[in-house]
Design an enzyme around this catalytic site. Structure first.
Site, PDB file in Angstrom:
ATOM      1  N   HIS A  37       0.845  -1.204   0.000  1.00  0.00           N
ATOM      2  CA  HIS A  37       0.000   0.000   0.000  1.00  0.00           C
ATOM      3  C   HIS A  37       0.881   1.256   0.000  1.00  0.00           C
ATOM      4  O   HIS A  37       0.568   2.247  -0.668  1.00  0.00           O
ATOM      5  CB  HIS A  37      -0.894   0.033   1.243  1.00  0.00           C
ATOM      6  CG  HIS A  37      -1.898  -1.082   1.319  1.00  0.00           C
ATOM      7  ND1 HIS A  37      -1.814  -2.088   2.248  1.00  0.00           N
ATOM      8  CD2 HIS A  37      -2.998  -1.336   0.575  1.00  0.00           C
ATOM      9  CE1 HIS A  37      -2.826  -2.923   2.081  1.00  0.00           C
ATOM     10  NE2 HIS A  37      -3.559  -2.490   1.075  1.00  0.00           N
ATOM     11  N   GLN A  61     -17.974  -7.642  -0.927  1.00  0.00           N
ATOM     12  CA  GLN A  61     -17.062  -8.477  -1.716  1.00  0.00           C
ATOM     13  C   GLN A  61     -16.656  -9.768  -0.991  1.00  0.00           C
ATOM     14  O   GLN A  61     -15.819 -10.511  -1.470  1.00  0.00           O
ATOM     15  CB  GLN A  61     -15.828  -7.690  -2.165  1.00  0.00           C
ATOM     16  CG  GLN A  61     -14.876  -7.259  -1.075  1.00  0.00           C
ATOM     17  CD  GLN A  61     -13.835  -6.266  -1.599  1.00  0.00           C
ATOM     18  OE1 GLN A  61     -14.124  -5.103  -1.842  1.00  0.00           O
ATOM     19  NE2 GLN A  61     -12.608  -6.727  -1.771  1.00  0.00           N
ATOM     20  N   GLY A 147      -2.690  -2.423  -6.851  1.00  0.00           N
ATOM     21  CA  GLY A 147      -1.525  -3.312  -6.886  1.00  0.00           C
ATOM     22  C   GLY A 147      -1.722  -4.455  -7.869  1.00  0.00           C
ATOM     23  O   GLY A 147      -2.803  -5.033  -7.957  1.00  0.00           O
ATOM     24  N   SER A 186      -2.468  -8.368   3.137  1.00  0.00           N
ATOM     25  CA  SER A 186      -2.992  -8.168   4.497  1.00  0.00           C
ATOM     26  C   SER A 186      -3.302  -9.517   5.140  1.00  0.00           C
ATOM     27  O   SER A 186      -3.376  -9.634   6.363  1.00  0.00           O
ATOM     28  CB  SER A 186      -4.258  -7.324   4.453  1.00  0.00           C
ATOM     29  OG  SER A 186      -3.979  -6.114   3.793  1.00  0.00           O
TER      30      SER A 186
HETATM   31  O1  PAF Z   1      -7.969  -4.463  -3.048  1.00  0.00           O
HETATM   32  C1  PAF Z   1      -8.680  -4.109  -2.086  1.00  0.00           C
HETATM   33  O2  PAF Z   1      -8.206  -3.848  -0.981  1.00  0.00           O
HETATM   34  C2  PAF Z   1     -10.182  -4.024  -2.276  1.00  0.00           C
HETATM   35  O3  PAF Z   1     -10.636  -5.015  -3.140  1.00  0.00           O
HETATM   36  C3  PAF Z   1     -10.661  -2.636  -2.724  1.00  0.00           C
HETATM   37  C4  PAF Z   1     -10.113  -2.268  -4.084  1.00  0.00           C
HETATM   38  C5  PAF Z   1     -10.229  -1.588  -1.711  1.00  0.00           C
HETATM   39  C6  PAF Z   1     -12.183  -2.602  -2.808  1.00  0.00           C
HETATM   40  O4  PAF Z   1     -12.773  -2.875  -1.583  1.00  0.00           O
END
Ligand code: PAF
Length: 279
Positions: A37, A61, A147, A186
Site C-alpha cells: 500500500h 465483496q 496493486g 494483508s
Molecule cells: O484491493 C482491495 O483492498 C479491495 O478489493 C478494494 C479495491 C479496496 C475494494 O474494496
C-alpha cells in the site's frame, strides 16, 4: 492528515480541490496497510497534488463463508502509517454510510466476474466494482492506484472505467514482495511460521512457469502440470487454480507466449493467497 467519515464531507473536499484545479491521487484499501500500500501511496504522492486513501472493509465483496469478521482492522496503526506518509485525507466511512438501508444497485462485470477468482468467489467482483465505483464518485480522483497482486481486480476496474466512461486514470503498480519473494498481503498475518515458509512455493512455481515459457515451452497443459508438480512437495498448500491468461482480457491462452500472465491461487492452511507473474 484529515479524517473524513461522511459522504457529503468527502464530496465537498474533492469538489473544492477540483475548483482549485488540484490533481487527486486515490488509493482505495481495506486497511491492514503494508509496504505494498505504501508503494501505491508514494506513486500517488509523486504524481498528484493531493493524495486520498480510503479504508473500508467492504462486506459486499465477501461471501457468507469468507473471512469478513476476522479480516484484520488495525486502524490506529494504519492511521499512524498514513500520517508518516503525509497522506492528505483518509476517507473512513462506516458500513451504514456506504450501504444504507434499502441499498440495491450493484455493478456486475459480465464475463470477467465469472472466471478465475470470480468462479471461486461468486459475487466478489460485483462487490469490488460497486464499492470502487461509489468511492470514485465520492473522491473524484484524477489517478487511482491498484496493486498488480490483485491482477484480475485491476482488469475488472479498467474494464469498468472504459465501459462507464469514468474520468479517472487507472495506474497498476508492480507487486511488492518480502525479501524471500512472498507477495505482501494483508492476509499474510494469518500464516503460521510453517505456513509462511510453504507459501513461498507459490511464487517459486510462478517463477518456474515463467522460466519454462521464456525457454520456449508453449504447451500450457505441460507448464501447468510442472508447476503443480512442484507444489506437491508442500503439504500445507491446497491449490485452487493455476491459469495462463491473456494479459489484456484474461482469456485463457491455448499457446503460452510472452503476452501472458500466470495466475495462481491456493489455500495455505486456512488462508487463501493469490499471486501472479507477467511473462
Ligand atoms: O484491493 C482491495 O483492498 C479491495 O478489493 C478494494 C479495491 C479496496 C475494494 O474494496
Amino acid at each position: 492528515m484529515k479524517i473524513i467519515a461522511s459522504v457529503q464531507g468527502m464530496q465537498k473536499i474533492t469538489s473544492d480541490l477540483h475548483k482549485k484545479s488540484k490533481t487527486i491521487g486515490f488509493i482505495p484499501t481495506m486497511g491492514a496497510l503494508h509496504k505494498g500500500h505504501l508503494k501505491l501511496i508514494s506513486e500517488s504522492k509523486k504524481n498528484n497534488d493531493i493524495t486520498v486513501v480510503s479504508i473500508f472493509v467492504n462486506p459486499a465483496q465477501f461471501s457468507p463463508t469468507e473471512d469478513l469478521a476476522r479480516y484484520p482492522r488495525p486502524l490506529e496503526h494504519d492511521k499512524k502509517l498514513l500520517e508518516q506518509e503525509k497522506v492528505d485525507y483518509l476517507f473512513h466511512p462506516n458500513v451504514k454510510t456506504m450501504y444504507p438501508n434499502g441499498f440495491q444497485t450493484y455493478v456486475t462485470p459480465n464475463n470477467l466476474s465469472n472466471i478465475l477468482e470470480g468462479k471461486s468467489r461468486p459475487g466478489h467482483f460485483a462487490g469490488v466494482a460497486t464499492i470502487v465505483l461509489k468511492l470514485f464518485n465520492l473522491v473524484n480522483p484524477t489517478n487511482a492506484y491498484f496493486g498488480q497482486k490483485d491482477f484480475q481486480q485491476c482488469i475488472v476496474i479498467k474494464q469498468m472505467v472504459r465501459d462507464l466512461n469514468l474520468p479517472v486514470k487507472i495506474n497498476i503498480v508492480p507487486t511488492v514482495r518480502d525479501k524471500d519473494g512472498l507477495a505482501l498481503s494483508s492476509r499474510n498475518v494469518f500464516l503460521s511460521s510453517q505456513e509462511r515458509l510453504q507459501a513461498l512455493s507459490l511464487y517459486q512455481s510462478l517463477l518456474l512457469g515463467k522460466k519454462l515459457i521464456l525457454a520456449g515451452n508453449k504447451n500450457v497443459k505441460k507448464i501447468k502440470a510442472e508447476m503443480n508438480n512442484y507444489l506437491q512437495k508442500y503439504k500445507l498448500i491446497r491449490l485452487d487454480y493455476i491459469e495462463i491468461c491473456n494479459i489484456e482480457d484474461l482469456s485463457i491462452v491455448k499457446v503460452a507466449s510472452k503476452k501472458a500472465v500466470i495466475l495462481i491461487t491456493a489455500f495455505v492452511g486456512k488462508t487463501r493467497l493469490i499471486d501472479n507473474i507477467i511473462i
